[in-house]
Motif scaffolding. Sequence first.
Motif, PDB file in Angstrom:
ATOM      1  N   CYS A   1       0.844  -1.198   0.000  1.00 45.61           N
ATOM      2  CA  CYS A   1       0.000   0.000   0.000  1.00 45.61           C
ATOM      3  C   CYS A   1       0.877   1.246   0.000  1.00 45.61           C
ATOM      4  CB  CYS A   1      -0.888  -0.016   1.248  1.00 45.61           C
ATOM      5  SG  CYS A   1      -2.007   1.383   1.380  1.00 45.61           S
ATOM      6  N   PRO A   2       0.636   2.179  -0.910  1.00 48.70           N
ATOM      7  CA  PRO A   2       1.402   3.425  -0.852  1.00 48.70           C
ATOM      8  C   PRO A   2       1.088   4.169   0.439  1.00 48.70           C
ATOM      9  CG  PRO A   2      -0.417   3.622  -2.399  1.00 48.70           C
ATOM     10  CD  PRO A   2      -0.368   2.188  -1.990  1.00 48.70           C
ATOM     11  N   SER A   3       1.996   4.992   0.895  1.00 39.12           N
ATOM     12  CA  SER A   3       1.839   5.648   2.197  1.00 39.12           C
ATOM     13  C   SER A   3       0.871   6.827   2.108  1.00 39.12           C
ATOM     14  CB  SER A   3       3.194   6.098   2.726  1.00 39.12           C
ATOM     15  OG  SER A   3       3.882   6.877   1.767  1.00 39.12           O
ATOM     16  N   VAL A   4      -0.347   6.532   1.665  1.00 41.99           N
ATOM     17  CA  VAL A   4      -1.381   7.569   1.577  1.00 41.99           C
ATOM     18  C   VAL A   4      -1.761   8.080   2.959  1.00 41.99           C
ATOM     19  CG1 VAL A   4      -2.344   6.787  -0.610  1.00 41.99           C
ATOM     20  CG2 VAL A   4      -3.151   5.758   1.517  1.00 41.99           C
ATOM     21  N   TRP A   5      -1.524   7.263   3.980  1.00 42.96           N
ATOM     22  CA  TRP A   5      -1.815   7.659   5.359  1.00 42.96           C
ATOM     23  C   TRP A   5      -0.784   8.642   5.895  1.00 42.96           C
ATOM     24  CZ3 TRP A   5       2.689   5.676   7.047  1.00 42.96           C
ATOM     25  CH2 TRP A   5       3.167   4.518   6.420  1.00 42.96           C
ATOM     26  N   ALA A   6       0.315   8.831   5.169  1.00 39.08           N
ATOM     27  CA  ALA A   6       1.367   9.748   5.611  1.00 39.08           C
ATOM     28  C   ALA A   6       1.221  11.123   4.972  1.00 39.08           C
ATOM     29  CB  ALA A   6       2.745   9.175   5.296  1.00 39.08           C
ATOM     30  N   TRP A   7       0.944  11.135   3.669  1.00 38.81           N
ATOM     31  CA  TRP A   7       0.736  12.409   3.001  1.00 38.81           C
ATOM     32  C   TRP A   7       0.019  12.160   1.671  1.00 38.81           C
ATOM     33  CZ3 TRP A   7       4.698  15.360  -0.282  1.00 38.81           C
ATOM     34  CH2 TRP A   7       5.433  14.481  -1.081  1.00 38.81           C
ATOM     35  N   LYS A   8      -0.551  13.198   1.130  1.00 37.37           N
ATOM     36  CA  LYS A   8      -1.360  13.121  -0.090  1.00 37.37           C
ATOM     37  C   LYS A   8      -2.463  12.061   0.060  1.00 37.37           C
ATOM     38  CE  LYS A   8       2.247  14.586  -3.372  1.00 37.37           C
ATOM     39  NZ  LYS A   8       2.991  14.223  -4.603  1.00 37.37           N
ATOM     40  N   GLU A   9      -3.323  12.252   1.050  1.00 37.88           N
ATOM     41  CA  GLU A   9      -4.370  11.279   1.339  1.00 37.88           C
ATOM     42  C   GLU A   9      -5.332  11.093   0.167  1.00 37.88           C
ATOM     43  OE1 GLU A   9      -6.153  12.700   4.956  1.00 37.88           O
ATOM     44  OE2 GLU A   9      -4.745  11.568   6.218  1.00 37.88           O
ATOM     45  N   TYR A  10      -5.456  12.098  -0.686  1.00 38.26           N
ATOM     46  CA  TYR A  10      -6.371  12.004  -1.826  1.00 38.26           C
ATOM     47  C   TYR A  10      -5.997  10.865  -2.771  1.00 38.26           C
ATOM     48  CZ  TYR A  10      -2.619  14.419  -4.328  1.00 38.26           C
ATOM     49  OH  TYR A  10      -1.408  14.764  -4.881  1.00 38.26           O
ATOM     50  N   ARG A  11      -4.752  10.390  -2.694  1.00 34.55           N
ATOM     51  CA  ARG A  11      -4.306   9.320  -3.580  1.00 34.55           C
ATOM     52  C   ARG A  11      -5.088   8.027  -3.346  1.00 34.55           C
ATOM     53  NH1 ARG A  11       1.799   8.523  -2.523  1.00 34.55           N
ATOM     54  NH2 ARG A  11       1.122   9.039  -0.403  1.00 34.55           N
ATOM     55  N   ALA A  12      -5.568   7.825  -2.120  1.00 38.70           N
ATOM     56  CA  ALA A  12      -6.290   6.588  -1.809  1.00 38.70           C
ATOM     57  C   ALA A  12      -7.543   6.473  -2.674  1.00 38.70           C
ATOM     58  CB  ALA A  12      -6.659   6.545  -0.330  1.00 38.70           C
ATOM     59  N   LYS A  13      -8.343   7.526  -2.717  1.00 40.12           N
ATOM     60  CA  LYS A  13      -9.574   7.496  -3.512  1.00 40.12           C
ATOM     61  C   LYS A  13      -9.270   7.465  -5.005  1.00 40.12           C
ATOM     62  CE  LYS A  13     -12.979   9.474  -1.613  1.00 40.12           C
ATOM     63  NZ  LYS A  13     -13.933  10.455  -1.012  1.00 40.12           N
ATOM     64  N   ALA A  14      -8.183   8.135  -5.402  1.00 44.10           N
ATOM     65  CA  ALA A  14      -7.813   8.138  -6.819  1.00 44.10           C
ATOM     66  C   ALA A  14      -7.460   6.743  -7.305  1.00 44.10           C
ATOM     67  CB  ALA A  14      -6.642   9.087  -7.042  1.00 44.10           C
ATOM     68  N   MET A  15      -6.962   5.896  -6.419  1.00 48.82           N
ATOM     69  CA  MET A  15      -6.566   4.537  -6.795  1.00 48.82           C
ATOM     70  C   MET A  15      -7.759   3.683  -7.240  1.00 48.82           C
ATOM     71  SD  MET A  15      -3.781   3.760  -3.793  1.00 48.82           S
ATOM     72  CE  MET A  15      -3.748   1.998  -4.106  1.00 48.82           C
ATOM     73  N   LEU A  16      -8.967   4.072  -6.855  1.00 48.09           N
ATOM     74  CA  LEU A  16     -10.156   3.318  -7.266  1.00 48.09           C
ATOM     75  C   LEU A  16     -10.257   3.215  -8.782  1.00 48.09           C
ATOM     76  CD1 LEU A  16     -12.790   4.792  -4.772  1.00 48.09           C
ATOM     77  CD2 LEU A  16     -11.872   2.455  -4.757  1.00 48.09           C
ATOM     78  N   GLY A  17      -9.676   4.178  -9.486  1.00 48.34           N
ATOM     79  CA  GLY A  17      -9.782   4.189 -10.938  1.00 48.34           C
ATOM     80  C   GLY A  17      -8.873   3.207 -11.644  1.00 48.34           C
ATOM     81  N   TYR A  18      -7.877   2.647 -10.928  1.00 48.84           N
ATOM     82  CA  TYR A  18      -6.948   1.763 -11.630  1.00 48.84           C
ATOM     83  C   TYR A  18      -6.414   0.614 -10.778  1.00 48.84           C
ATOM     84  CZ  TYR A  18      -3.530   4.745  -9.243  1.00 48.84           C
ATOM     85  OH  TYR A  18      -2.818   5.438  -8.295  1.00 48.84           O
ATOM     86  N   VAL A  19      -6.914   0.443  -9.554  1.00 49.07           N
ATOM     87  CA  VAL A  19      -6.503  -0.674  -8.699  1.00 49.07           C
ATOM     88  C   VAL A  19      -7.745  -1.384  -8.177  1.00 49.07           C
ATOM     89  CG1 VAL A  19      -5.419  -1.323  -6.507  1.00 49.07           C
ATOM     90  CG2 VAL A  19      -4.296   0.328  -8.006  1.00 49.07           C
ATOM     91  N   ASP A  20      -7.763  -2.715  -8.331  1.00 52.64           N
ATOM     92  CA  ASP A  20      -8.901  -3.500  -7.852  1.00 52.64           C
ATOM     93  C   ASP A  20      -8.716  -4.005  -6.426  1.00 52.64           C
ATOM     94  OD1 ASP A  20     -10.562  -3.708 -10.383  1.00 52.64           O
ATOM     95  OD2 ASP A  20      -8.637  -4.447 -11.099  1.00 52.64           O
ATOM     96  N   HIS A  21      -7.475  -4.270  -6.035  1.00 52.70           N
ATOM     97  CA  HIS A  21      -7.235  -4.802  -4.689  1.00 52.70           C
ATOM     98  C   HIS A  21      -5.811  -4.445  -4.271  1.00 52.70           C
ATOM     99  CE1 HIS A  21      -9.043  -7.824  -1.790  1.00 52.70           C
ATOM    100  NE2 HIS A  21      -7.908  -7.486  -1.202  1.00 52.70           N
ATOM    101  N   VAL A  22      -5.676  -4.104  -2.997  1.00 54.77           N
ATOM    102  CA  VAL A  22      -4.362  -3.773  -2.434  1.00 54.77           C
ATOM    103  C   VAL A  22      -3.961  -4.865  -1.451  1.00 54.77           C
ATOM    104  CG1 VAL A  22      -3.010  -2.120  -1.083  1.00 54.77           C
ATOM    105  CG2 VAL A  22      -4.765  -1.294  -2.678  1.00 54.77           C
ATOM    106  N   LEU A  23      -2.736  -5.362  -1.596  1.00 53.06           N
ATOM    107  CA  LEU A  23      -2.153  -6.298  -0.646  1.00 53.06           C
ATOM    108  C   LEU A  23      -1.260  -5.491   0.290  1.00 53.06           C
ATOM    109  CD1 LEU A  23      -1.101  -9.169  -3.098  1.00 53.06           C
ATOM    110  CD2 LEU A  23      -3.272  -8.899  -1.856  1.00 53.06           C
ATOM    111  N   ALA A  24      -1.669  -5.379   1.547  1.00 54.14           N
ATOM    112  CA  ALA A  24      -0.956  -4.541   2.505  1.00 54.14           C
ATOM    113  C   ALA A  24       0.019  -5.361   3.331  1.00 54.14           C
ATOM    114  CB  ALA A  24      -1.953  -3.842   3.426  1.00 54.14           C
ATOM    115  N   VAL A  25       1.169  -4.766   3.632  1.00 51.52           N
ATOM    116  CA  VAL A  25       2.177  -5.446   4.452  1.00 51.52           C
ATOM    117  C   VAL A  25       2.238  -4.868   5.865  1.00 51.52           C
ATOM    118  CG1 VAL A  25       3.551  -6.032   2.426  1.00 51.52           C
ATOM    119  CG2 VAL A  25       4.058  -3.928   3.687  1.00 51.52           C
TER     120      VAL A  25
END
Length: 396
Positions: free
Chosen positions: A124-148
Amino acid sequence: MNGRELKVAVVAGEVSGDLLAADLMHYLRAEHGGTIELVGVGGDALEAQGLRSFFDYSELSIMGITQVLKRLPQLLRRIRQTADRIVEARPDLLVIVDSPDFTHRVAKHVRAKLPGLPIVNYVCPSVWAWKEYRAKAMLGYVDHVLAVLPFEPQEMVRLGGPKTTFIGHRLTADPNVKRVREQRQILAENQVTGHGSGPCVLLLPGSRSTEIKGLMPILKDTADLIRSRNPSATFLLPTVSRQHALVESLLAGWSVKPTVTRTPQEKWDAFAKADMALAASGTVTLELALCGVPTVSMYKTDLLMQLFLSRIKVWSAALPNLIADKPVIPEHLNDLLRPGYFARWAEVLSRDTPQLRAMQSGFDEVWAKLATDTPPGLAGARVVLDLLAKQNKLPV
C-alpha cells in the motif's frame, strides 16, 4: 487449482519490491497449479522466477524530488514503454509492487487501454502519511491492495480507497531473518556480545546512490568519533553488488575502515554479529528490528523535499515505530544528523541499558503484530486468485 498458462504482468521498481513480487509469484504458481508466464519489470529475484525484465530496473532506484525532476524525461519514457509492452502482451493480470511514482502511472496507462484487466497493488502506498487524496484516486486503476502493514486496511477504509487486505510481511517468513533472530536470542540469553572491549557497529547508508552519497560523510565522522571514544570498536558495512564500487570510492578518505561486504549471506552474517546499527530510514530498519538488532535511523532529504516536510502527517518515518504505534527506535533527520548523537547511541545500545531493553521489548511487539499463520506470499496468491475467479478472469 489447475488451468492453462496464466500470463501475469508484474512491475517492481527496486530491490525490496522485487523480492516481494518474486515471493508472491512463487506461491501464485504453486496455488494456480498451471504454468505462469511473467512479463514486465523487475530484478534478480523476479528473473529467477522466469521474468525477462523490459529494462534494468535499477534505473528506477532514485529518491528525492531533485533527482526525480532531473530524470523526469527518462522516467516518463519508461512509463510509456512499460505500459505499451504490457498492453501488447495482453496479460490476465497486472501486479504493481511498491515504487508508486512509477508503478501507479504504468497502471493508469494500462487501465485506460485494457479497462477489463484486473490490477493488484502489492504494498500500500503511504497515503496515510501524506497526499491522502491518492487513496480514492486509486479506485480508478486498482482492484485490490495487498498490505504489508497491519494498520493499512483500516486507513484505506477511512480514506475511501480500494479494498485492502493485510497479508503479513514477507520478512517474518524469511529464513534469514528467522535464523539471525534465533542466533541473537541465544547470544542474549548467554550474555554474549559480538565484540571484545568495543562495540561492533553496522553502517547501513542505504541502497540508492543518492542516499549513500548523502549519508557516507556523516557515517565517516561518526566512525571516527566512536573509535576515538572506544579504540576497540569495529565496523561492518554490508552493501549490494551494484553499489559496491560507489561505496568503496567514498571510503577512500576514511581513516577508520569498515569491513565491506557485498553478498546477501554476508549481510545476514553481519546482522547476527553486530551490537547495533546506524541505518538509513527504510525497509532495512524493519529487517533490523525483526532480527533484533538495536538500531538508530537516519535520513537526509534533498533541499526541495525539505520544503514538503510540513505536509507529512505521519508522526514517524521509521516502520518499527509505526507498526508498534510507539517510539521504538530513535530517528534523526537532516540537521540532527550529528556524529555526537550517533556515537553515544552506539555506546548505549551496545551494552545492557534501559534503552536497549526498551528497544528489544518494542521489537517483540513489532514481530507479534506483523507475523501471520499463513506465509504472506501464499496469502497474497490466494487473494489474487480469488479476485480473478470473481471477475471470471481465470484461464480455463
